[in-house]
Design an enzyme around this catalytic site. Sequence first.
Site, PDB file in Angstrom:
ATOM      1  N   CYS A   1       0.752  -1.214   0.123  1.00 23.36           N
ATOM      2  CA  CYS A   1       0.089  -0.136  -0.094  1.00 23.36           C
ATOM      3  C   CYS A   1       0.859   1.267  -0.018  1.00 23.36           C
ATOM      4  O   CYS A   1       1.472   1.497   0.979  1.00 23.36           O
ATOM      5  CB  CYS A   1      -0.798  -0.014   1.212  1.00 23.36           C
TER       6      CYS A   1
ATOM      7  N   CYS B   1      -0.224   3.914   2.540  1.00 24.16           N
ATOM      8  CA  CYS B   1       0.228   3.608   3.949  1.00 24.16           C
ATOM      9  C   CYS B   1       1.631   4.106   4.280  1.00 24.16           C
ATOM     10  O   CYS B   1       2.009   4.659   5.450  1.00 24.16           O
ATOM     11  CB  CYS B   1       0.059   1.917   3.993  1.00 24.16           C
TER      12      CYS B   1
END
Length: 309
Positions: free
Chosen positions: A69, A72
């Site tokens: 991700c 993230c």
Amino acid sequence: MSQISPAALRGAVDLSTLRNRPAAPAEGAAAPAPGVVDVVVDATDESFGQILEISRTVPVVVDLWAEWCGPCKQLSPIIEKVTRELGGRVLLAKVDVDANPQLAQGFRAQSIPMVVALIAGQPVPMFTGAVPEAQVREVFDKLLQLAAQNGVTGTLAVDGDEGPAQTPAEPELPPLHAEAYAAIEAGDYPAAIAAYEKALAENPRDEEAAAGLGQVRLLARVQSLDLQTARAAAAASLLDVQAQFDVADLDLAGGHVDDAFERLLDLFAQLPAAERAPVRERLVELFGLVGPGDPRVAAARTRLTSLLF
């Protein structure tokens, strides 16, 4: 987000199956100790019962993330920084959703990054998706206010409380990388892109700059998009390349990797050969963001190859 309220997650989070788990962490997992602790820990399906107990002393911020991700990787360092500055008034529990499927299911993490707090065992929504540092600080302030209203006002004994801190100095970032990080924290994605592009011009083998550039470009593309509007436009015109790009970007930023790849592969299959190049380039870019070792990338590459030949 203007206000946080435990009621907002009623019915959306089910931690009941994790409440009575043994407090002992899984082998190799970092879990907070009742005495001196690090305020940033890795939480697992097995150790989360102890995290819930600690939330009766201090609010716990749960950062649900995954290695693939990109957003993230932009958000997590900001959350960690703000947590450490609070000196034990908050515990940050990092949850790798791929390695801890029960926690991912319990929090119903349909998109990541997803950040939720726990106050006395009760979930409190914070935010979903990457947000700038100023907003993170604002939400943390409101979290502490809500915790105080509920009598959760403790402070954890943090490593270094008994003497001068001996934290090893972090490696100094290259100037252009530092410039990019500062721009990201300020929400100035064009400046971050420019810094990473300059770093790559100076050193084309700078893998960290290449990864950062891809992540920031994605953030820049999605920051002004509205999900419902984008989906409506894509549904209305299945061969509108930009409309499909917008939804694929939003899906990837939200953690829906397979959906993003499938959308672009379907688009690639339907377009005339002469119009396919931009879609292939976007797919390759997204493959790089997720990572070559991810099985979803391997499956998508296989399908793309079959469509090419």
